[in-house]
Motif scaffolding. Structure first.
Motif, short mmCIF file in Angstrom:
data_model
loop_
_atom_site.label_atom_id
_atom_site.label_comp_id
_atom_site.label_asym_id
_atom_site.label_seq_id
_atom_site.Cartn_x
_atom_site.Cartn_y
_atom_site.Cartn_z
N SER A 199 45.90 75.22 38.49
CA SER A 199 44.78 76.03 38.94
C SER A 199 44.65 75.88 40.46
O SER A 199 45.06 74.89 41.04
CB SER A 199 43.48 75.57 38.27
OG SER A 199 43.56 75.76 36.88
N ALA A 200 44.07 76.90 41.07
CA ALA A 200 43.87 76.88 42.53
C ALA A 200 42.54 76.20 42.82
O ALA A 200 41.48 76.72 42.51
CB ALA A 200 43.87 78.30 43.07
N HIS A 436 48.22 79.59 38.78
CA HIS A 436 49.54 80.02 39.26
C HIS A 436 50.56 79.88 38.12
O HIS A 436 50.54 78.91 37.37
CB HIS A 436 49.97 79.16 40.44
CG HIS A 436 49.09 79.35 41.64
ND1 HIS A 436 49.04 80.53 42.35
CD2 HIS A 436 48.21 78.52 42.25
CE1 HIS A 436 48.18 80.41 43.34
NE2 HIS A 436 47.65 79.21 43.30
N ALA A 440 49.68 87.53 34.62
CA ALA A 440 48.96 88.11 35.76
C ALA A 440 47.58 88.65 35.38
O ALA A 440 46.64 88.59 36.18
CB ALA A 440 49.80 89.23 36.38
N ASP A 441 47.44 89.17 34.16
CA ASP A 441 46.17 89.78 33.77
C ASP A 441 45.96 89.61 32.26
O ASP A 441 46.04 90.58 31.50
CB ASP A 441 46.17 91.26 34.15
CG ASP A 441 44.79 91.91 34.01
OD1 ASP A 441 43.83 91.19 33.66
OD2 ASP A 441 44.69 93.12 34.25
N ASP A 467 41.74 81.31 41.57
CA ASP A 467 42.95 81.60 40.79
C ASP A 467 43.36 83.06 41.00
O ASP A 467 42.51 83.94 41.16
CB ASP A 467 42.70 81.34 39.30
CG ASP A 467 42.86 79.87 38.94
OD1 ASP A 467 43.62 79.18 39.63
OD2 ASP A 467 42.23 79.42 37.97
N PRO A 468 44.67 83.32 41.00
CA PRO A 468 45.14 84.67 41.36
C PRO A 468 44.67 85.76 40.40
O PRO A 468 44.61 86.93 40.79
CB PRO A 468 46.67 84.52 41.33
CG PRO A 468 46.95 83.27 40.58
CD PRO A 468 45.79 82.38 40.80
N GLN A 469 44.34 85.42 39.17
CA GLN A 469 43.90 86.46 38.22
C GLN A 469 42.45 86.88 38.46
O GLN A 469 42.04 87.94 37.96
CB GLN A 469 44.03 85.94 36.77
CG GLN A 469 45.45 85.64 36.32
CD GLN A 469 45.88 84.23 36.69
OE1 GLN A 469 45.17 83.50 37.39
NE2 GLN A 469 47.06 83.84 36.22
N GLY A 470 41.68 86.07 39.21
CA GLY A 470 40.28 86.40 39.47
C GLY A 470 39.40 86.00 38.29
O GLY A 470 39.32 86.72 37.28
#
Length: 504
Positions: A199-200, A436, A440-441, A467-470
């Motif tokens: 995780s970010a 990461h 993606a979705d 996180d990149p998925q929001g």
């Protein structure tokens, strides 16, 4: 006017590509006009079962060393462009694997053929460099040992690595003062860099030792929501605290984090460990200068959210209200016996599944599973039963020849459709893990199935705002589809138990 569906199944003996590459190939081909469904995969038993579920007849004599191309087409005319699309997609994966060609005047250098030679070419590599091994489990031992022989730590992302090989690797590492992270280490943060499904999250005073990838991510998500960062997260593999392995990598990780002046508190998170190893670990932790919080799941032990709250209290930070999006309504009580009375949990994270089973068992009694709390509760190969059940789709038996369900949701979506349409299902409990390397979705794929479910759906959404998925976007899509969404897996499970109580 209707068009007859044409099926094409082709075996390619000896052809190979990894599961993530073949997932991309399948998706690319499925998007071609005239292709109703496409599955390009290695012919493992699991993948052959998936083909049967999609209505294909697997070819006779297929083995795990063969590739199978299976297509449902809107007509015979679609076959040629579909096969051309297969070739284009496979060629693209091969080019990606060898790197893009150099331009005019450049000299292409053949990539190193072994892990050890890669370190030698780079002059030993920078201080602290480690090897990340992500190959089929049967081949992981050689690469990991090569890294140890080069004097390097190694993270083994691969699963399906035999126990005896894990023991050799970890005993060798212990003798040399090195660290083996894994096998089946899906999440780590080393030197501030996220590896695997990390995780970010920002840097902070907490260090994590994780015999559990999604357990680590749950802690990171909750601490991030509370404004506390994680400076290091060392994964050690789900078997490290078993009686067989004895916590070899956990001890080395604790030693390193204790020596790290940036770490103010260490958390050890694990699926239910061996009682003897847990007791030994408590004794070792008491000798360290850095305080250690143990988040070891088990009967009567605190859940992961309670562990996160304990960490915050020890750091003198306030415990926030854990977020929830949407609200599920209880299913209308049925007059038919057994209808709508069962809890069904479908997970991508093994630790999240374990945590939910521990909570649900206390309320409902025995829970059937493919990772059962006791052997007599094991599910059969069809992963179903006329009982409360929870399935971990990330278990080794369900990832042989397939990408992890955090990357490829196909298998869980198939079972979600079945359970959602089963009149005995009273509540569906799911997890969605961001970060990461993950899909993606994921909400986009789950939302249609949630909308069609005949029962309440509760989701544990594990992720951070970075996180990149929001995180908020995923929560909004899931709740708009009708799910009740919680950041805390324990809170999601308790809500599911409340709803199933109303339905019974």
């Amino acid at each position: 006017m209707t068009t007859d569906v044409v099926s094409h199944v082709e075996l390619r003996p000896g052809a190979y590509a990894d599961s993530v590459a073949l997932l991309r190939v399948s998706r690319d081909v499925a998007a071609v006009a005239g292709v109703a469904a496409a599955q390009v995969a290695m012919a493992t038993e699991l993948n052959l079962d998936v083909l049967r579920g999609m209505g294909f007849t697997p070819p006779a004599g297929a083995t795990a060393n063969d590739m199978v191309v299976a297509l449902h087409l809107d007509g015979a005319d679609a076959l040629e462009p579909a096969l051309l699309a297969v070739e284009r997609a496979l060629s693209a994966t091969r080019r990606a694997g060898t790197g893009s060609p150099g331009g005019a005047g450049t000299v292409e250098v053949e990539p190193p053929r072994t892990t050890g030679s890669a370190f030698r070419r780079e002059g030993g590599g920078p201080t602290g460099a480690l090897a990340l091994v992500s190959v089929p489990g049967a081949s992981a031992f050689v690469e990991a040992m090569d890294a140890l022989d080069a004097g390097r730590d190694v993270m083994v992302f691969s699963d399906n690595v035999p126990l005896e090989q894990e023991l050799v690797l970890k005993r060798t590492a212990a003798e040399r003062g090195l660290l083996v992270m894994g096998p089946d280490c899906g999440t780590a943060v080393v030197g501030g860099l996220g590896l695997g499904f990390a995780s970010a999250t920002g840097p902070g005073p907490v260090g994590i030792v994780a015999a559990s990838g999604t357990g680590c991510q749950q802690l990171m998500a909750l601490l991030d929501h509370a404004g506390v960062g994680v400076g290091s997260a060392l994964g050690v593999g789900g078997r490290d605290l078993s009686a067989d392995v004895g916590g070899l990598s956990t001890r080395e990780s604790l030693r390193r984090l204790d020596a790290d002046t940036e770490v103010e508190l260490v958390v050890v998170v694990s699926k239910p460990p061996s009682a003897e190893v847990a007791a030994s670990l408590r004794e070792y932790a008491a000798t360290l200068g850095t305080p250690v919080e143990l988040a070891l799941l088990g009967e009567g032990e605190p859940d992961l959210t309670a562990a996160a709250e304990a960490v915050l209290e020890r750091l003198g930070r306030p415990v926030p209200e854990w977020p929830q999006w949407g609200a599920a309504s209880p299913r209308v009580r049925s007059s038919r016996p057994g209808e709508g009375s069962l809890l069904r949990g479908l997970f991508v994270g093994g630790t999240l599944c374990d945590e939910a089973m521990l909570l649900a068992t206390a309320a409902l009694g025995p829970i059937r599973s493919n990772i059962p709390l006791s052997p007599d509760l094991a599910l059969g190969p069809d992963l179903t039963a006329d009982a409360h059940l929870m399935v971990d789709f990330g278990d080794d038996t369900l990832t042989a020849g397939r990408a992890h369900p955090m990357i490829d949701p196909t298998l869980r979506l198939e079972h979600l459709g079945r359970q959602a349409g089963d009149p005995r299902t009273g509540v569906l409990l799911l997890d969605v893990v961001l970060g990461h390397g993950a899909e993606a979705d994921p909400a986009a794929g789950l939302a249609p199935a949630i909308e069609q479910a005949r029962c309440p759906v509760v989701v544990a959404l594990v992720g951070t705002s970075a996180d990149p998925q929001g995180l908020d976007r995923q929560a909004t899509v899931l709740s708009a589809a009708g799910a009740e969404v919680h950041l805390s897996n324990a809170a999601a499970c308790r809500r599911a138990l409340e709803l199933i109580g109303d339905a019974r």
